[in-house]
Design an enzyme around this catalytic site. Structure first.
Site, PDB file in Angstrom:
ATOM      1  N   TYR A 267      -2.730  -7.264  16.730  1.00  0.00           N
ATOM      2  CA  TYR A 267      -2.762  -6.360  15.570  1.00  0.00           C
ATOM      3  C   TYR A 267      -3.966  -5.434  15.583  1.00  0.00           C
ATOM      4  O   TYR A 267      -3.853  -4.220  15.363  1.00  0.00           O
ATOM      5  CB  TYR A 267      -2.758  -7.208  14.301  1.00  0.00           C
ATOM      6  CG  TYR A 267      -2.948  -6.456  13.003  1.00  0.00           C
ATOM      7  CD1 TYR A 267      -1.894  -5.753  12.422  1.00  0.00           C
ATOM      8  CD2 TYR A 267      -4.173  -6.477  12.328  1.00  0.00           C
ATOM      9  CE1 TYR A 267      -2.061  -5.093  11.215  1.00  0.00           C
ATOM     10  CE2 TYR A 267      -4.350  -5.813  11.135  1.00  0.00           C
ATOM     11  CZ  TYR A 267      -3.289  -5.125  10.580  1.00  0.00           C
ATOM     12  OH  TYR A 267      -3.463  -4.457   9.390  1.00  0.00           O
TER      13      TYR A 267
ATOM     14  N   ILE B 126       0.823  -1.202   0.000  1.00  0.00           N
ATOM     15  CA  ILE B 126       0.000   0.000   0.000  1.00  0.00           C
ATOM     16  C   ILE B 126       0.862   1.258   0.000  1.00  0.00           C
ATOM     17  O   ILE B 126       0.547   2.234  -0.674  1.00  0.00           O
ATOM     18  CB  ILE B 126      -0.959  -0.014   1.202  1.00  0.00           C
ATOM     19  CG1 ILE B 126      -1.994  -1.128   1.038  1.00  0.00           C
ATOM     20  CG2 ILE B 126      -1.666   1.336   1.357  1.00  0.00           C
ATOM     21  CD1 ILE B 126      -2.854  -1.374   2.275  1.00  0.00           C
TER      22      ILE B 126
ATOM     23  N   GLN C  85      -5.257 -12.188  15.363  1.00  0.00           N
ATOM     24  CA  GLN C  85      -4.822 -10.795  15.254  1.00  0.00           C
ATOM     25  C   GLN C  85      -5.065 -10.009  16.541  1.00  0.00           C
ATOM     26  O   GLN C  85      -5.242  -8.799  16.508  1.00  0.00           O
ATOM     27  CB  GLN C  85      -5.560 -10.107  14.094  1.00  0.00           C
ATOM     28  CG  GLN C  85      -5.271 -10.714  12.729  1.00  0.00           C
ATOM     29  CD  GLN C  85      -6.126 -10.068  11.663  1.00  0.00           C
ATOM     30  OE1 GLN C  85      -7.348 -10.228  11.637  1.00  0.00           O
ATOM     31  NE2 GLN C  85      -5.502  -9.330  10.773  1.00  0.00           N
TER      32      GLN C  85
ATOM     33  N   SER D  54      -7.194   0.027   9.340  1.00  0.00           N
ATOM     34  CA  SER D  54      -7.638  -1.253   8.789  1.00  0.00           C
ATOM     35  C   SER D  54      -9.084  -1.491   9.172  1.00  0.00           C
ATOM     36  O   SER D  54      -9.571  -0.964  10.182  1.00  0.00           O
ATOM     37  CB  SER D  54      -6.767  -2.395   9.340  1.00  0.00           C
ATOM     38  OG  SER D  54      -7.301  -3.668   8.991  1.00  0.00           O
TER      39      SER D  54
ATOM     40  N   ASN E 252       1.952   4.506   6.951  1.00  0.00           N
ATOM     41  CA  ASN E 252       1.525   3.235   6.391  1.00  0.00           C
ATOM     42  C   ASN E 252       2.240   2.028   6.998  1.00  0.00           C
ATOM     43  O   ASN E 252       1.663   0.949   7.066  1.00  0.00           O
ATOM     44  CB  ASN E 252       1.760   3.250   4.872  1.00  0.00           C
ATOM     45  CG  ASN E 252       1.708   1.858   4.269  1.00  0.00           C
ATOM     46  OD1 ASN E 252       0.636   1.280   4.127  1.00  0.00           O
ATOM     47  ND2 ASN E 252       2.871   1.304   3.948  1.00  0.00           N
TER      48      ASN E 252
ATOM     49  N   ASN F 269      -0.171 -10.592   4.255  1.00  0.00           N
ATOM     50  CA  ASN F 269      -1.120 -11.712   4.308  1.00  0.00           C
ATOM     51  C   ASN F 269      -0.929 -12.740   3.192  1.00  0.00           C
ATOM     52  O   ASN F 269      -1.773 -13.621   3.029  1.00  0.00           O
ATOM     53  CB  ASN F 269      -2.563 -11.177   4.279  1.00  0.00           C
ATOM     54  CG  ASN F 269      -2.845 -10.321   3.051  1.00  0.00           C
ATOM     55  OD1 ASN F 269      -2.189 -10.456   2.023  1.00  0.00           O
ATOM     56  ND2 ASN F 269      -3.815  -9.434   3.166  1.00  0.00           N
TER      57      ASN F 269
ATOM     58  N   LYS G 275      -4.487  -1.102  15.118  1.00  0.00           N
ATOM     59  CA  LYS G 275      -5.185  -0.415  14.035  1.00  0.00           C
ATOM     60  C   LYS G 275      -6.339   0.433  14.560  1.00  0.00           C
ATOM     61  O   LYS G 275      -6.642   1.496  14.009  1.00  0.00           O
ATOM     62  CB  LYS G 275      -5.659  -1.427  12.991  1.00  0.00           C
ATOM     63  CG  LYS G 275      -4.514  -2.032  12.189  1.00  0.00           C
ATOM     64  CD  LYS G 275      -3.702  -0.944  11.496  1.00  0.00           C
ATOM     65  CE  LYS G 275      -2.606  -1.482  10.615  1.00  0.00           C
ATOM     66  NZ  LYS G 275      -1.862  -0.414   9.913  1.00  0.00           N
TER      67      LYS G 275
END
Length: 253
Positions: free
Chosen positions: A156, A17, A153, A143, A90, A194, A160
């Site tokens: 994670y 990204i 996750q 996200s 990012n 991923n 986010k």
């Protein structure tokens, strides 16, 4: 040419990204500086692609988990390109792992890269924008995981959600300086994060089946939304979050 005459800084810009945002900005007239950690070849090819579009480019190696990297990146990019108008946070990692036996080092590294790194990078860019005195735009890549959970996750998704929350609070703190702060919330985008998880054809087909637009996202799908939020077309948009997920979130029920 929505970003003509602008300068954009992007973290994690050698691939995925970040690279798509960097090249997309160059296509719209911006000079671009990227930060990266491991991929020297990817960073060099990104710089070459930007320069082939007739724009100036700069790349600096550095680990966003180290707070010193933030000032180093912003200072070096401004020295090379003259200013910072747009900052795109990012850089991020997601080493998938079960919750009950999550290694401390995996949890802490994810936090340092995704959330601490975002905080200090955004702070450094904002301080430079304030000193310049002509406002700016900050876009953070959050996200869909800021809004929904993930079994593997648990380390994670909080980062986010934190990045999304950071943009909301920074929008309030920086509005008086003419600095807009927004986030994009990608769905399942095919990136290095991923690629192993989605290598299973059955898993990939399942994920695609949950998306109304019928396909997984590509990094380039984020370039347009990021350019829009960075541009003067969004001059009255701040503290907002833009889902870029092919409709996955609204189809979760």
């Amino acid at each position: 040419m929505l970003l003509q005459g602008k300068t954009m800084l992007v973290t994690g810009g050698s691939a995925g990204i970040g690279r798509a945002a960097a090249v997309g900005a160059a296509r719209h007239g911006a000079d671009v500086a990227i930060n990266y950690l491991h991929d020297d070849e990817g960073a060099a090819s990104c710089v070459a692609e930007i320069e082939a579009l007739g724009r100036r480019a700069f790349a600096l190696h550095g680990d966003v988990a180290d707070p010193e990297t933030a000032n180093s990146f912003v200072d070096s990019a401004v020295a090379a390109l003259g200013k910072v108008d747009i900052f795109v946070n990012n850089a991020g990692i997601c080493p998938f792992h079960a919750f009950l036996d999550m290694p401390v080092e995996t949890f802490e590294r994810t936090m340092r890269v995704n959330l601490h790194g975002a905080y200090f990078m955004v702070q450094a860019a904002a301080n430079r924008m304030v000193a310049q005195g002509h406002g700016g735009s900050i876009v953070a890549v959050s996200s869909i995981s800021a809004l929904v959970g993930g079994e593997y996750q648990t380390h994670y998704t909080p980062t986010k959600a934190g990045v999304h929350s950071l943009m909301q609070s920074a929008a309030i703190a920086l509005g008086r300086h003419g600095i807009r702060c927004n986030s994009v919330l990608p769905g399942t985008i095919l990136t290095d994060i991923n690629k192993d998880d989605l290598a299973d054809p059955a898993k990939r087909a399942y994920m695609e089946g949950r998306i109304p637009l019928g396909r997984l996202g590509q990094p380039d799908d984020l370039a347009g939304p990021i350019v829009f939020l960075a541009s003067d077309l969004a001059h009255y948009v701040t503290g907002a979050a833009l889902l870029v997920d092919g409709g996955a979130f609204v189809n979760l029920q």
